[in-house]
Design a protein around this motif. Structure first.
Motif, short mmCIF file in Angstrom:
data_model
loop_
_atom_site.label_atom_id
_atom_site.label_comp_id
_atom_site.label_asym_id
_atom_site.label_seq_id
_atom_site.Cartn_x
_atom_site.Cartn_y
_atom_site.Cartn_z
N GLY A 175 0.83 -1.21 0.00
CA GLY A 175 0.00 0.00 0.00
C GLY A 175 0.85 1.25 0.00
N VAL A 176 0.24 2.37 0.31
CA VAL A 176 0.93 3.66 0.37
C VAL A 176 1.62 3.73 1.73
CG1 VAL A 176 0.65 6.16 0.21
CG2 VAL A 176 -0.81 4.65 -1.14
N ASP A 177 2.74 3.03 1.82
CA ASP A 177 3.35 2.86 3.13
C ASP A 177 4.82 3.23 3.20
OD1 ASP A 177 4.24 0.77 1.56
OD2 ASP A 177 4.22 -0.68 3.19
N LYS A 178 5.38 3.77 2.12
CA LYS A 178 6.77 4.22 2.16
C LYS A 178 6.77 5.69 2.53
CE LYS A 178 8.06 0.24 0.44
NZ LYS A 178 6.80 -0.47 0.36
N ARG A 179 7.51 6.03 3.57
CA ARG A 179 7.55 7.40 4.06
C ARG A 179 8.95 7.96 3.92
NH1 ARG A 179 8.49 10.41 8.99
NH2 ARG A 179 9.43 8.57 9.91
N CYS A 180 9.03 9.17 3.42
CA CYS A 180 10.29 9.91 3.37
C CYS A 180 10.05 11.26 4.02
CB CYS A 180 10.76 10.10 1.92
SG CYS A 180 12.26 11.11 1.83
N ALA A 181 10.82 11.53 5.07
CA ALA A 181 10.77 12.83 5.72
C ALA A 181 12.16 13.44 5.59
CB ALA A 181 10.40 12.69 7.18
N ARG B 158 13.28 23.59 8.14
CA ARG B 158 12.19 23.26 7.23
C ARG B 158 12.08 21.75 7.14
NH1 ARG B 158 11.23 27.73 8.32
NH2 ARG B 158 11.44 29.55 7.00
N ARG B 159 10.85 21.24 7.11
CA ARG B 159 10.62 19.79 7.09
C ARG B 159 9.49 19.47 6.12
NH1 ARG B 159 11.11 15.20 10.68
NH2 ARG B 159 9.36 13.82 10.37
N ALA B 160 9.71 18.41 5.35
CA ALA B 160 8.68 17.90 4.43
C ALA B 160 8.58 16.40 4.64
CB ALA B 160 9.06 18.21 2.99
N GLU B 161 7.37 15.89 4.59
CA GLU B 161 7.13 14.46 4.76
C GLU B 161 6.13 14.00 3.71
OE1 GLU B 161 5.13 11.63 8.10
OE2 GLU B 161 6.47 13.20 8.80
N VAL B 162 6.46 12.88 3.06
CA VAL B 162 5.61 12.35 1.99
C VAL B 162 5.49 10.85 2.15
CG1 VAL B 162 5.42 12.01 -0.50
CG2 VAL B 162 6.26 14.18 0.38
N ARG B 163 4.29 10.33 1.87
CA ARG B 163 4.07 8.87 1.81
C ARG B 163 3.64 8.51 0.41
NH1 ARG B 163 1.10 6.42 7.11
NH2 ARG B 163 2.47 7.37 8.63
N ASP B 164 4.15 7.36 -0.06
CA ASP B 164 3.80 6.86 -1.39
C ASP B 164 4.02 5.36 -1.40
OD1 ASP B 164 4.35 6.33 -4.46
OD2 ASP B 164 3.37 8.29 -4.30
N ALA C 92 8.43 8.89 -3.20
CA ALA C 92 8.36 9.61 -1.93
C ALA C 92 9.58 10.51 -1.76
CB ALA C 92 8.23 8.63 -0.76
N VAL C 93 10.76 10.00 -2.10
CA VAL C 93 12.00 10.79 -2.02
C VAL C 93 11.91 11.99 -2.96
CG1 VAL C 93 14.45 10.76 -2.63
CG2 VAL C 93 13.50 8.92 -1.23
N ASP C 94 11.48 11.76 -4.20
CA ASP C 94 11.35 12.86 -5.17
C ASP C 94 10.44 13.95 -4.66
OD1 ASP C 94 12.94 11.40 -6.92
OD2 ASP C 94 11.29 10.79 -8.22
N ARG C 95 9.28 13.56 -4.18
CA ARG C 95 8.28 14.54 -3.74
C ARG C 95 8.73 15.27 -2.47
NH1 ARG C 95 3.13 11.39 -3.15
NH2 ARG C 95 2.34 13.39 -2.43
N ALA C 96 9.35 14.57 -1.54
CA ALA C 96 9.81 15.21 -0.30
C ALA C 96 10.95 16.18 -0.59
CB ALA C 96 10.24 14.16 0.72
N ALA C 97 11.89 15.79 -1.45
CA ALA C 97 12.99 16.69 -1.80
C ALA C 97 12.46 17.94 -2.50
CB ALA C 97 14.00 15.97 -2.69
N ALA D 223 9.49 19.24 -2.18
CA ALA D 223 8.75 20.04 -1.19
C ALA D 223 9.69 20.84 -0.30
CB ALA D 223 7.85 19.14 -0.36
N VAL D 224 10.76 20.23 0.16
CA VAL D 224 11.68 20.95 1.04
C VAL D 224 12.41 22.04 0.25
CG1 VAL D 224 13.82 19.57 0.96
CG2 VAL D 224 13.09 20.56 3.10
N GLY D 225 12.67 21.80 -1.02
CA GLY D 225 13.26 22.84 -1.86
C GLY D 225 12.33 24.04 -2.01
N ARG D 226 11.04 23.77 -2.20
CA ARG D 226 10.06 24.87 -2.30
C ARG D 226 9.94 25.62 -0.97
NH1 ARG D 226 7.81 20.83 -5.24
NH2 ARG D 226 6.38 20.17 -3.59
#
Length: 102
Positions: free
Chosen positions: A51-57, A67-73, A79-84, A86-89
């Protein structure tokens, strides 16, 4: 850029580490002179059930604050792509705010 990675219930992978480092260089590279620490947590939240169970913070400390971003996919790389991204933004927004209030 020194990135501290914590792994939880995920098999440690050199490929994932390199992917994370590459994505962080792209996302926060222009702020590298203002970043003092980068920490990442990679986790499989519910184990083998799937399921959607991989988390990258990702948490970044420095002159622009913390600054902190957390994504699950379902896919750890996504998840790594989206979290990186987000933290860049978040860092870009903080830099813009500093510029407009200076």
């Amino acid at each position: 850029m020194d990135v501290r990675i914590r792994w939880k219930a995920v098999t440690r992978s050199r490929a994932v580490e390199e992917h994370l480092a590459r994505r962080l260089r792209f996302a926060i590279g222009r702020f590298a002179d203002r970043v003092t620490a980068v920490r990442a947590w990679l986790e499989d939240v519910n184990g083998p059930r799937g399921g959607v169970d991989k988390r990258c913070a990702i948490e970044v400390d420095g002159a622009l604050g913390r600054r902190r971003a957390e994504v699950r996919d379902a896919d750890l790389y996504v998840a790594v792509d989206r979290a990186a991204g987000a933290v860049g933004r978040l860092l870009a927004r903080a830099a813009d705010l500093r510029r407009t209030h200076a």
